[in-house]
Design an enzyme around this catalytic site. Sequence first.
Site, PDB file in Angstrom:
ATOM      1  N   GLY A  17       0.903  -1.043  -0.007  1.00  0.00           N
ATOM      2  CA  GLY A  17       0.003   0.140  -0.199  1.00  0.00           C
ATOM      3  C   GLY A  17       0.844   1.193   0.048  1.00  0.00           C
ATOM      4  O   GLY A  17       0.456   2.223   0.589  1.00  0.00           O
ATOM      5  N   SER A  19       1.172   3.304  -2.401  1.00  0.00           N
ATOM      6  CA  SER A  19       0.829   4.323  -3.532  1.00  0.00           C
ATOM      7  C   SER A  19       0.103   5.580  -3.110  1.00  0.00           C
ATOM      8  O   SER A  19      -0.024   6.375  -3.946  1.00  0.00           O
ATOM      9  CB  SER A  19      -0.192   3.684  -4.366  1.00  0.00           C
ATOM     10  OG  SER A  19      -1.325   2.914  -3.689  1.00  0.00           O
ATOM     11  N   ILE A  22      -0.421   6.707   4.181  1.00  0.00           N
ATOM     12  CA  ILE A  22       0.657   6.404   5.323  1.00  0.00           C
ATOM     13  C   ILE A  22       1.790   5.701   4.579  1.00  0.00           C
ATOM     14  O   ILE A  22       3.068   5.570   4.727  1.00  0.00           O
ATOM     15  CB  ILE A  22      -0.017   5.579   6.215  1.00  0.00           C
ATOM     16  CG1 ILE A  22      -0.909   6.587   6.995  1.00  0.00           C
ATOM     17  CG2 ILE A  22       1.080   5.233   7.283  1.00  0.00           C
ATOM     18  CD1 ILE A  22      -1.648   6.044   8.474  1.00  0.00           C
ATOM     19  N   ASP A  68      -3.761  -7.211  -5.843  1.00  0.00           N
ATOM     20  CA  ASP A  68      -5.237  -7.052  -5.331  1.00  0.00           C
ATOM     21  C   ASP A  68      -5.210  -8.014  -4.452  1.00  0.00           C
ATOM     22  O   ASP A  68      -5.532  -9.215  -4.528  1.00  0.00           O
ATOM     23  CB  ASP A  68      -6.071  -7.086  -6.320  1.00  0.00           C
ATOM     24  CG  ASP A  68      -7.449  -6.841  -5.694  1.00  0.00           C
ATOM     25  OD1 ASP A  68      -7.404  -6.543  -4.368  1.00  0.00           O
ATOM     26  OD2 ASP A  68      -8.347  -6.421  -6.575  1.00  0.00           O
ATOM     27  N   ASN A  95       1.169  -2.608   5.376  1.00  0.00           N
ATOM     28  CA  ASN A  95       0.412  -1.345   5.578  1.00  0.00           C
ATOM     29  C   ASN A  95      -0.951  -1.250   4.709  1.00  0.00           C
ATOM     30  O   ASN A  95      -1.867  -0.538   5.237  1.00  0.00           O
ATOM     31  CB  ASN A  95       1.386  -0.162   4.994  1.00  0.00           C
ATOM     32  CG  ASN A  95       0.741   1.151   4.754  1.00  0.00           C
ATOM     33  OD1 ASN A  95       0.447   1.828   5.904  1.00  0.00           O
ATOM     34  ND2 ASN A  95       0.261   1.370   3.531  1.00  0.00           N
ATOM     35  N   SER A 149      -4.325   0.087  14.108  1.00  0.00           N
ATOM     36  CA  SER A 149      -5.238   1.301  14.117  1.00  0.00           C
ATOM     37  C   SER A 149      -5.601   1.472  15.628  1.00  0.00           C
ATOM     38  O   SER A 149      -5.571   0.451  16.238  1.00  0.00           O
ATOM     39  CB  SER A 149      -6.383   1.281  13.074  1.00  0.00           C
ATOM     40  OG  SER A 149      -7.276   2.251  13.405  1.00  0.00           O
ATOM     41  N   TYR A 162     -13.658  -3.489  10.263  1.00  0.00           N
ATOM     42  CA  TYR A 162     -12.279  -2.771  10.221  1.00  0.00           C
ATOM     43  C   TYR A 162     -11.860  -3.097  11.538  1.00  0.00           C
ATOM     44  O   TYR A 162     -10.691  -3.460  11.896  1.00  0.00           O
ATOM     45  CB  TYR A 162     -12.529  -1.343  10.056  1.00  0.00           C
ATOM     46  CG  TYR A 162     -11.293  -0.351   9.976  1.00  0.00           C
ATOM     47  CD1 TYR A 162     -10.412  -0.534   8.630  1.00  0.00           C
ATOM     48  CD2 TYR A 162     -11.066   0.384  11.217  1.00  0.00           C
ATOM     49  CE1 TYR A 162      -9.059   0.049   8.737  1.00  0.00           C
ATOM     50  CE2 TYR A 162      -9.801   0.979  10.810  1.00  0.00           C
ATOM     51  CZ  TYR A 162      -8.929   1.061   9.731  1.00  0.00           C
ATOM     52  OH  TYR A 162      -7.809   1.570   9.985  1.00  0.00           O
ATOM     53  N   LYS A 166      -8.371  -5.186  12.660  1.00  0.00           N
ATOM     54  CA  LYS A 166      -7.369  -4.616  13.476  1.00  0.00           C
ATOM     55  C   LYS A 166      -7.190  -5.299  14.643  1.00  0.00           C
ATOM     56  O   LYS A 166      -5.953  -5.467  15.038  1.00  0.00           O
ATOM     57  CB  LYS A 166      -7.453  -2.881  13.283  1.00  0.00           C
ATOM     58  CG  LYS A 166      -7.529  -2.126  12.136  1.00  0.00           C
ATOM     59  CD  LYS A 166      -6.424  -2.460  11.041  1.00  0.00           C
ATOM     60  CE  LYS A 166      -6.404  -1.588  10.200  1.00  0.00           C
ATOM     61  NZ  LYS A 166      -5.018  -1.518   9.171  1.00  0.00           N
TER      62      LYS A 166
HETATM   63  N1  LIG Z   1      -5.029   7.471   7.646  1.00  0.00           N
HETATM   64  C1  LIG Z   1      -5.309   7.176   8.992  1.00  0.00           C
HETATM   65  O1  LIG Z   1      -6.072   8.034   9.756  1.00  0.00           O
HETATM   66  C2  LIG Z   1      -5.063   5.935   9.595  1.00  0.00           C
HETATM   67  C3  LIG Z   1      -5.335   5.550  10.959  1.00  0.00           C
HETATM   68  C4  LIG Z   1      -5.190   4.365  11.252  1.00  0.00           C
HETATM   69  C5  LIG Z   1      -4.677   3.176  10.505  1.00  0.00           C
HETATM   70  N2  LIG Z   1      -4.545   3.504   9.210  1.00  0.00           N
HETATM   71  C6  LIG Z   1      -3.991   2.354   8.491  1.00  0.00           C
HETATM   72  O2  LIG Z   1      -2.974   2.826   7.733  1.00  0.00           O
HETATM   73  C7  LIG Z   1      -2.861   2.077   6.353  1.00  0.00           C
HETATM   74  C8  LIG Z   1      -2.955   2.823   5.135  1.00  0.00           C
HETATM   75  O3  LIG Z   1      -4.107   3.532   5.040  1.00  0.00           O
HETATM   76  P1  LIG Z   1      -4.035   5.209   4.624  1.00  0.00           P
HETATM   77  O4  LIG Z   1      -4.827   6.040   5.508  1.00  0.00           O
HETATM   78  O5  LIG Z   1      -2.771   5.484   4.232  1.00  0.00           O
HETATM   79  O6  LIG Z   1      -5.074   4.782   3.226  1.00  0.00           O
HETATM   80  P2  LIG Z   1      -4.854   4.987   1.706  1.00  0.00           P
HETATM   81  O7  LIG Z   1      -4.210   6.227   1.324  1.00  0.00           O
HETATM   82  O8  LIG Z   1      -6.394   4.722   1.118  1.00  0.00           O
HETATM   83  O9  LIG Z   1      -3.885   3.862   1.546  1.00  0.00           O
HETATM   84  C9  LIG Z   1      -4.361   2.353   1.195  1.00  0.00           C
HETATM   85  C10 LIG Z   1      -3.409   1.506   0.642  1.00  0.00           C
HETATM   86  O10 LIG Z   1      -4.069   0.330   0.437  1.00  0.00           O
HETATM   87  C11 LIG Z   1      -3.913  -0.204  -0.725  1.00  0.00           C
HETATM   88  N3  LIG Z   1      -4.874  -1.125  -0.973  1.00  0.00           N
HETATM   89  C12 LIG Z   1      -6.392  -0.654  -1.188  1.00  0.00           C
HETATM   90  N4  LIG Z   1      -7.084  -1.805  -1.361  1.00  0.00           N
HETATM   91  C13 LIG Z   1      -6.234  -2.895  -1.662  1.00  0.00           C
HETATM   92  C14 LIG Z   1      -6.282  -4.039  -2.408  1.00  0.00           C
HETATM   93  N5  LIG Z   1      -7.461  -4.712  -2.460  1.00  0.00           N
HETATM   94  N6  LIG Z   1      -5.254  -5.000  -2.108  1.00  0.00           N
HETATM   95  C15 LIG Z   1      -4.187  -4.408  -2.137  1.00  0.00           C
HETATM   96  N7  LIG Z   1      -3.796  -3.497  -1.613  1.00  0.00           N
HETATM   97  C16 LIG Z   1      -5.053  -2.284  -1.469  1.00  0.00           C
HETATM   98  C17 LIG Z   1      -4.343   1.020  -1.585  1.00  0.00           C
HETATM   99  O11 LIG Z   1      -3.658   0.767  -2.965  1.00  0.00           O
HETATM  100  P3  LIG Z   1      -4.364   1.628  -4.064  1.00  0.00           P
HETATM  101  O12 LIG Z   1      -4.507   2.834  -3.808  1.00  0.00           O
HETATM  102  O13 LIG Z   1      -2.973   1.373  -5.269  1.00  0.00           O
HETATM  103  O14 LIG Z   1      -5.452   0.466  -4.783  1.00  0.00           O
HETATM  104  C18 LIG Z   1      -3.476   2.168  -0.817  1.00  0.00           C
HETATM  105  O15 LIG Z   1      -1.991   1.935  -1.354  1.00  0.00           O
HETATM  106  C19 LIG Z   1      -4.175   0.910   6.703  1.00  0.00           C
HETATM  107  O16 LIG Z   1      -4.013  -0.214   6.966  1.00  0.00           O
HETATM  108  C20 LIG Z   1      -4.919   1.681   7.399  1.00  0.00           C
HETATM  109  O17 LIG Z   1      -5.939   1.028   8.044  1.00  0.00           O
HETATM  110  C21 LIG Z   1      -4.932   4.563   8.620  1.00  0.00           C
END
Ligand SMILES: NC(=O)c1ccc[n+]([C@@H]2O[C@H](COP(=O)([O-])OP(=O)(O)OC[C@H]3O[C@@H](n4cnc5c(N)ncnc54)[C@H](OP(=O)(O)O)[C@@H]3O)[C@@H](O)[C@H]2O)c1
Length: 269
Positions: A17, A19, A22, A68, A95, A149, A162, A166
């Site tokens: 993840g 792209s 985080i 995927d 991630n 999370s 979710y 987690k």
């Molecule tokens: N942001 C927050 O506030 C927060 C808080 C707590 C935990 N987190 C955790 O941080 C991590 C990253 O999330 P983010 O907030 O940075 O969100 P994000 O920008 O939406 O990143 C999610 C990543 O997961 C990938 N992904 C989504 N669906 C997928 C699939 N079917 N197969 C493989 N990869 C997939 C996406 O790839 P593509 O876009 O290329 O499809 C993207 O790179 C997650 O585990 C999330 O639960 C985030």
Amino acid sequence: MTVLYPELNNKRVLITGASSGIGAGIARVLAREGCRLVLHYNRNEAGIEKTLSDVQALGAEAEVLHCDFRELDRVVPFFEAAWQAFNGLDALINNAGIVSKVTSLKDPHGEAFDEVLAVNLQAPYRLATAFAQHCIEAGHGGVVVNNSSIHGQKSCEWFSAYGAAKAGLDRLTEVQAIEWGPHGIRLVGIAPGVVPVERTEVILSQPPVKDRWMKCTPLGRYGTTDEMGEAVAFLISDRAAWMTGSILTVDGGLIARGNYPFRDEMTKS
Ligand SMILES: NC(=O)c1ccc[n+]([C@@H]2O[C@H](COP(=O)([O-])OP(=O)(O)OC[C@H]3O[C@@H](n4cnc5c(N)ncnc54)[C@H](OP(=O)(O)O)[C@@H]3O)[C@@H](O)[C@H]2O)c1
């Protein structure tokens, strides 16, 4: 550009993840530390190109791979390709993750539930297990960081899948830490609080939403993706050599406060 952990130079790290959000922040920080990176993405080609050019600008060697994770049979072959990219890996950052806000009554057959569990829990299980098998065969240790999370620790409406995923990931971190400690493989997690990413920055910047979060967050601001990267860099460094089975909460104090009424509101009248 200050390198904090010289021992990370040339370490081979798979970040899922990468792209956006985080994952991209983790990639930038580990690039600064001199790691060689395998950057995973699913749908966001423009995003992974941006991460690739950012880490290359920081001098990092990097390869890009697609998978995927909803297609669980593809996860282990994907890992094999990632292991081959730099002839082995020293760390895995699980991630990638998705959020579903579908309530249980609207998902009676569990399709949304299953999808979240596949990406957020089952794929990390398969990746970590393949990583451990390969490290053991190669005769070296390694580190897995699971991006969990605060929803793994406390619950709120909408987040059944979710939160379950987690919380499961946190238990998995502990169990695999116990199983693989004797092989020199550490398992740790981070539990981020609210970190605006491309997907959420518009909604989180709206005053009523932001004011509410700021009131609940003792440090009075959101986290940044690079701060999550700093936590990961520390956890894979030798400075964290005695940490395993632990989840590091990085949330500006949000979860410490609990769900108590605000004292200033109660004493206003
Ligand atoms: N942001 C927050 O506030 C927060 C808080 C707590 C935990 N987190 C955790 O941080 C991590 C990253 O999330 P983010 O907030 O940075 O969100 P994000 O920008 O939406 O990143 C999610 C990543 O997961 C990938 N992904 C989504 N669906 C997928 C699939 N079917 N197969 C493989 N990869 C997939 C996406 O790839 P593509 O876009 O290329 O499809 C993207 O790179 C997650 O585990 C999330 O639960 C985030």
